[in-house]
Design a protein around this motif. Structure first.
Motif, mmCIF file in Angstrom:
data_model
loop_
_atom_site.group_PDB
_atom_site.id
_atom_site.type_symbol
_atom_site.label_atom_id
_atom_site.label_comp_id
_atom_site.label_asym_id
_atom_site.label_seq_id
_atom_site.Cartn_x
_atom_site.Cartn_y
_atom_site.Cartn_z
ATOM 1 N N CYS A 23 0.864 -1.181 0.000
ATOM 2 C CA CYS A 23 0.000 0.000 0.000
ATOM 3 C C CYS A 23 0.898 1.227 0.000
ATOM 4 N N ARG A 24 0.747 2.060 -1.015
ATOM 5 C CA ARG A 24 1.607 3.235 -1.147
ATOM 6 C C ARG A 24 0.787 4.513 -1.253
ATOM 7 N N SER A 25 1.210 5.535 -0.526
ATOM 8 C CA SER A 25 0.651 6.866 -0.725
ATOM 9 C C SER A 25 1.561 7.556 -1.739
ATOM 10 N N LEU A 26 1.000 7.951 -2.866
ATOM 11 C CA LEU A 26 1.824 8.395 -3.991
ATOM 12 C C LEU A 26 2.237 9.856 -3.915
ATOM 13 N N ASP A 27 1.428 10.707 -3.335
ATOM 14 C CA ASP A 27 1.746 12.132 -3.370
ATOM 15 C C ASP A 27 1.567 12.792 -2.015
ATOM 16 N N PHE A 28 1.608 11.997 -0.965
ATOM 17 C CA PHE A 28 1.558 12.571 0.371
ATOM 18 C C PHE A 28 2.204 11.596 1.346
ATOM 19 N N GLN A 29 2.529 12.108 2.501
ATOM 20 C CA GLN A 29 3.130 11.260 3.525
ATOM 21 C C GLN A 29 2.062 10.788 4.506
ATOM 22 N N ALA A 30 2.218 9.571 4.945
ATOM 23 C CA ALA A 30 1.227 8.971 5.830
ATOM 24 C C ALA A 30 1.928 8.265 6.983
ATOM 25 N N THR A 31 1.854 8.853 8.160
ATOM 26 C CA THR A 31 2.414 8.172 9.319
ATOM 27 C C THR A 31 1.505 7.039 9.779
ATOM 28 N N THR A 32 0.245 7.117 9.384
ATOM 29 C CA THR A 32 -0.719 6.088 9.775
ATOM 30 C C THR A 32 -1.421 5.543 8.545
ATOM 31 N N MET A 33 -1.445 4.235 8.449
ATOM 32 C CA MET A 33 -2.203 3.556 7.405
ATOM 33 C C MET A 33 -3.070 2.504 8.080
ATOM 34 N N PHE A 34 -4.136 2.136 7.425
ATOM 35 C CA PHE A 34 -5.073 1.170 7.973
ATOM 36 C C PHE A 34 -5.277 0.036 6.970
ATOM 37 N N TRP A 35 -5.459 -1.149 7.502
ATOM 38 C CA TRP A 35 -5.758 -2.310 6.662
ATOM 39 C C TRP A 35 -7.137 -2.852 7.013
ATOM 40 N N TYR A 36 -7.941 -3.020 5.960
ATOM 41 C CA TYR A 36 -9.284 -3.531 6.122
ATOM 42 C C TYR A 36 -9.441 -4.815 5.313
ATOM 43 N N ARG A 37 -10.414 -5.586 5.741
ATOM 44 C CA ARG A 37 -10.778 -6.795 5.023
ATOM 45 C C ARG A 37 -12.271 -6.717 4.711
ATOM 46 N N GLN A 38 -12.614 -7.126 3.504
ATOM 47 C CA GLN A 38 -14.016 -7.051 3.108
ATOM 48 C C GLN A 38 -14.435 -8.353 2.434
ATOM 49 N N PHE A 39 -15.416 -9.007 3.003
ATOM 50 C CA PHE A 39 -15.983 -10.197 2.390
ATOM 51 C C PHE A 39 -17.075 -9.774 1.424
ATOM 52 N N PRO A 40 -17.407 -10.639 0.456
ATOM 53 C CA PRO A 40 -18.414 -10.272 -0.550
ATOM 54 C C PRO A 40 -19.720 -9.798 0.079
ATOM 55 N N LYS A 41 -20.208 -8.713 -0.417
ATOM 56 C CA LYS A 41 -21.481 -8.145 0.004
ATOM 57 C C LYS A 41 -21.486 -7.741 1.482
ATOM 58 N N GLN A 42 -20.315 -7.531 2.038
ATOM 59 C CA GLN A 42 -20.236 -7.139 3.441
ATOM 60 C C GLN A 42 -19.466 -5.836 3.607
ATOM 61 N N SER A 43 -19.450 -5.375 4.828
ATOM 62 C CA SER A 43 -18.783 -4.109 5.126
ATOM 63 C C SER A 43 -17.278 -4.319 5.302
ATOM 64 N N LEU A 44 -16.586 -3.229 5.520
ATOM 65 C CA LEU A 44 -15.150 -3.292 5.765
ATOM 66 C C LEU A 44 -14.905 -3.551 7.245
#
Lengths: 116, 114
Positions: A23-44
């Motif tokens: 996961c890359r931020s292309l034009d800004f710096q990010a000290t915090t990133m989040f990872w989500y998982r999503q199953f079909p037809k469901q929320s994050l």
């Protein structure tokens, strides 16, 4: 506008192997990133909060030894699914929080993981 | 702790009709609230957000939402639906001045009929 990329966009792997998602931020710096998982037809579902230069904070019920997160720079976080099994098949989405002041959060396009 | 409830997992409207997607939240502190849209096999795009100030928030693509503290609601509306609005919509809440962690609702699928 701010762009977050994910690589690969989709991946098929065999059961027992490990897969790394970037996961890359292309034009800004990010000290915090989040990872989500999503199953079909469901929320994050938030899996973990990734902090640059420190250990990730995992949500309850997420196996930290299975989902390894590394945030080695201000623009890159990686999620490694170790010893993948079919039940790990899912859509994985990352987001990056702009640390320049706006603290806006931007989402990547997602990675479709299929474990056979 | 924060939580979000989206009433109605599936909403169907006719093209040109009013769109109303419901979101209620629970938060122990004044929250930040968001609406995101997701098209198939894509990430999320921010439609609008409420942080402080004016309770009626205007977003992209003609959408708007009103923060109603007394009702703990943040419903999303659009006066006239377009076919291109068909997608999955997520309401989310976060705690101000915190990590920025988002808690998402279950999502609402919007179907637009010609």
């Amino acid at each position: 506008g701010a762009v977050v990329s994910q690589h690969p966009s989709w991946v098929i792997c065999k059961s027992g192997t490990s897969v790394k998602i970037e996961c890359r931020s292309l034009d800004f710096q990010a000290t915090t990133m989040f990872w989500y998982r999503q199953f079909p037809k469901q929320s994050l579902m938030l899996m973990a909060t990734s902090n640059e230069g420190s250990k990730a904070t995992y949500e309850q019920g997420v196996e930290k030894d299975k989902f390894l997160i590394n945030h080695a720079s201000l623009t890159l976080s990686t999620l490694t699914v170790t010893s993948a099994h079919p039940e790990d098949s899912s859509f994985y989405i990352c987001s990056a929080r702009d640390s320049s002041g706006s603290y806006e959060q931007y989402f990547g396009p997602g990675t479709r993981l299929t474990v056979t | 702790a924060q939580s979000v409830t989206q009433l109605g997992s599936h909403v169907s409207v006719s093209e040109g009709a009013l769109v109303l997607l419901r979101c209620n939240y629970s938060s122990s502190v004044p929250p930040y609230l968001f609406w995101y849209v997701q098209y198939p096999n894509q990430g999320l795009q921010l439609l609008l957000k409420y942080t402080t100030g004016a309770t009626l928030v205007k977003g992209i693509n003609g959408f708007e939402a009103e923060f109603k503290k007394s009702e703990t609601s943040f419903h999303l509306t659009k006066p006239s639906a377009h076919m291109s609005d068909a997608a999955e919509y997520f309401c989310a809440v976060s705690v101000p001045f915190n990590t920025g962690k988002l808690i998402f609702g279950q999502g609402t699928t919007l179907q637009v009929k010609p």
